[in-house]
Design a protein around this motif. Sequence first.
Motif, mmCIF file in Angstrom:
data_model
loop_
_atom_site.group_PDB
_atom_site.id
_atom_site.type_symbol
_atom_site.label_atom_id
_atom_site.label_comp_id
_atom_site.label_asym_id
_atom_site.label_seq_id
_atom_site.Cartn_x
_atom_site.Cartn_y
_atom_site.Cartn_z
ATOM 1 N N TYR B 16 60.053 -81.949 -49.761
ATOM 2 C CA TYR B 16 60.596 -81.723 -48.419
ATOM 3 C C TYR B 16 59.968 -80.478 -47.782
ATOM 4 N N ASP B 19 56.386 -81.221 -46.701
ATOM 5 C CA ASP B 19 56.404 -82.048 -45.475
ATOM 6 C C ASP B 19 56.770 -81.193 -44.268
ATOM 7 N N TYR B 20 57.780 -80.372 -44.455
ATOM 8 C CA TYR B 20 58.251 -79.538 -43.353
ATOM 9 C C TYR B 20 57.175 -78.567 -42.887
ATOM 10 N N ARG B 27 57.210 -79.768 -34.405
ATOM 11 C CA ARG B 27 58.588 -79.565 -33.949
ATOM 12 C C ARG B 27 58.597 -78.548 -32.802
ATOM 13 N N PRO B 58 69.217 -84.905 -47.127
ATOM 14 C CA PRO B 58 69.420 -85.503 -45.793
ATOM 15 C C PRO B 58 70.234 -84.606 -44.856
ATOM 16 N N GLU B 61 68.043 -82.010 -43.182
ATOM 17 C CA GLU B 61 67.278 -82.514 -42.046
ATOM 18 C C GLU B 61 68.176 -82.802 -40.841
ATOM 19 N N GLU B 62 69.359 -83.375 -41.109
ATOM 20 C CA GLU B 62 70.209 -83.818 -39.990
ATOM 21 C C GLU B 62 71.017 -82.684 -39.362
ATOM 22 N N MET B 65 68.302 -78.428 -39.840
ATOM 23 C CA MET B 65 67.028 -78.324 -39.107
ATOM 24 C C MET B 65 67.175 -78.232 -37.581
#
Lengths: 508, 508
Positions: B16, B19-20, B27, B58, B61-62, B65
């Motif tokens: 993660y 990827d971020y 973003r 999850p 991210e939800e 972030m």
Amino acid sequence: MDPEDFKQMAKEAIDYIVDYIESVGNRAVLPNVEPGYLHHIIPKEAPEHPDDWRQIIPDIEEKIMPGITHWNSPMFNAYFPGGYSYPSVIGDLLSSGIGCIGFNWLLSPACTELEVIVLDWLAKMMDLPDFYLASSDGPGGGIIQTSGSEGILVALLIAKHKLTRQILENDPSLDENTIKGKLIAYSCDQSNSCVEKAGLLGSMKTRLLQADNAGRLVASTLLDAITQDKENGLIPCFVVATLGTTGTCAFDDLSEIGPICRREGIWLHVDAAYAGAAFICPEYRYLMKGIELSDSVNMNPHKWLLVNFDCSAFWIKDRRYIQEAFSVDRIYLRDRGECIEKWAPDFRNWEISLGRRFRALKLWFTLRLYGVSGLQDYIRNHISLAKYFETLVRKDTRFEIVSPASMGLVCFRMKGPNMLTSDLLKIILESRKIFVNQGKFGEKNFIRYVICSRIMCKDDVDRGWEIISSHADIIRPKQSLDCSPLLIESSTKFNQWNQKREEKIIPR
Amino acid sequence: MDPEDFKQMAKEAIDYIVDYIESVGNRAVLPNVEPGYLHHIIPKEAPEHPDDWRQIIPDIEEKIMPGITHWNSPMFNAYFPGGYSYPSVIGDLLSSGIGCIGFNWLLSPACTELEVIVLDWLAKMMDLPDFYLASSDGPGGGIIQTSGSEGILVALLIAKHKLTRQILENDPSLDENTIKGKLIAYSCDQSNSCVEKAGLLGSMKTRLLQADNAGRLVASTLLDAITQDKENGLIPCFVVATLGTTGTCAFDDLSEIGPICRREGIWLHVDAAYAGAAFICPEYRYLMKGIELSDSVNMNPHKWLLVNFDCSAFWIKDRRYIQEAFSVDRIYLRDRGECIEKWAPDFRNWEISLGRRFRALKLWFTLRLYGVSGLQDYIRNHISLAKYFETLVRKDTRFEIVSPASMGLVCFRMKGPNMLTSDLLKIILESRKIFVNQGKFGEKNFIRYVICSRIMCKDDVDRGWEIISSHADIIRPKQSLDCSPLLIESSTKFNQWNQKREEKIIPR
């Protein structure tokens, strides 16, 4: 280091961590190195060109591990626990991985807001007074600081600022510096060393008052000191009461101390760094009776709540006092004008440092992945193991209990002169098989044995006691009690051991 | 959480993170949430039973972030960099994974000793005076602290203790509190806010002296202040000189300030929090000429040297002063009697907190895996990108440079009244496409643009400038310069934009 190398190395590090933690009990808890060992085996200068990353993990095992004291070993029974759990390690990993610095709300709203939320969770779990909650109507709230030391220093500085200002408002002709010089703080001589340090750093006279026989600060002692100091022209300003002292895990009685502070207009800070974790279990909350009279409180999830250092929770009844005492404004720090939201404070005004990591993540993960019930089980298990250790000590007539098991701590000593206990500690530590440490209360030296490791069980306590009692045989064989010739013999035995020890190069 | 679940989740976290970070430029750099957004979507209480760990990533991210300001985005150009690198993330991971707390040497010798060693590496890389090295003959050395704020507060407290003691030794009849009340600290009005905060926390009067036109503290200004204060009965005690101010990255001239401090017996602390990193490149060392006259210095690898927060390097010429000012002894803290080894200090006496993480690992990994040459490349790239940005600004006649590119910082503004620049900043920030911030020097408001991201390149600078200059069109179209009717028109255009903005619910 490219992303693929990072993934590979980081995953190797994960595997290494699991291997290390799951087998940490097989390593001697204390290292076998002499001061300065490392600079003999590390280059004198940084490399000009990058090292191969594949060499790093082997270096950890070869060069670093020999110099590690294994805080997670079941044989680590000194100090209080260094919080540790897998969820917390991942929380810290994501904090580093995201890499935000959240000193203002805008610099990562989630970083600030999650902190407010999880401190509310924690305060509710401990059943702290409502006024400490951001979700209450009042101006209270919490923050994660680096340490209890920082929390106590911050509380002292706020108390100093508040009282000085109040006195000046009543009589503007007074000299601020003269007032500050007269302020005085109180705590028990059994409180943590950081209370004295806070006085030193915060330039406030600090009196460490004598504990009673149970290691507690007693109301009458405090009252006498206050009365005496007021007669001498001093101005009582700040009291630190401890719930769970470092020496013997004693609990000051807030329901006695609180009313005095209230009456005298003294800021009452409660240091519950270690034992505060137990208040998540309702059966221990009677120990904080009177907490509703406090002005601020700190509790360290990084001690006894499975969160990795640093994560010290600090709550204040009225956060406006912090902002008044600490706020330094600069144009580049402004991002929301005057709007200070309760769910979105600018934490830079709440602590010493400006920068701050996303520490709420590890607390959030730990609370979620253990759940309240899981953490209660953990606390209760530690407390029952400490009680079990106490029964083992009591069965051995060479020993006496100095203070009964309190939370995860048992204080005990060898009957007779202090020297026996000190000598025992010496040979235990040099065996490197178990790590306990020394305390002193009144005239008596004693040994502190603390249940620390997350994964500790009854067998570990048995093993620990076996190590301690077998070393006691060197000092005083079991049959020697009350038998002077044998005592002399055992003393000779210790001297021989000691001489042999001096002849070789001693580890540590 | 069992070891296998930990491995799986931690490895997912690693993926993660990659990827971020590798796609962070996609973003919007600033979040689109309102204060308090998070407590609406997070439960009010901790769960009674453990949550499923598969839900955590999850949730990041939800829920998290959307509230993150992306410090690693190439469009993050506010403040100074928040240090970040893959080697550093792994260093922090291993620090958490090992989980030792190293406040005394014995509590993990490697934790203390590696810190001494890598601070020697770093001091050599920067070519600091020999007396700051543990490997020199003198009593100097370094420590990793949490922040520059902590370092400056610590230095102030030491200076206060040292001078007070010295005065009392000369005349024991004096009152300690009266002396302390007369001590005074100096810095430039361009120094970081933490200098003023250190004075506040450390109870020392602090004068922020007016900078010259180049944003520097000038010797004559300092000398005038000292002379004046001495005439008024005050006692000059502490000076903080800045190498790389926050506002404009100006450099105080140590070769002028140092001799004054030396002559007056004033402690000279050098705050090189950001720009100190550049001294690893020989061509910038002229900017620290006179550093040999300092008593202590701090530099933050967690700013511009790719190390994650927190890692602030602090060096002191004579560490005995720290120990005198800070030492609070307790029986449970003693482990080596009187023996304070230079390679194995008890760092608890060097800082505010007692507990401390194994922060040296991340610095060690970063220095090893970049190498000196890799870090020099990184610094030089940032400096050249800032120069490139300056050329872009200079080409647009609507703008003026307030101070030429210094290190990674460029300060610029729209020509004309401050309002234009403030308005521009407002609409830029609300676009959330780039994050720059405001500065003020003299009467002029300006915009600070800083090269921050580790992975930043020329294209990112072009993109950043494109965002800024296209927003400037709303304030003042390119052709409008020196043309009042057009200026009025553009102002109308901004007002229209602003009105439209007020009508919808504004993010943040």
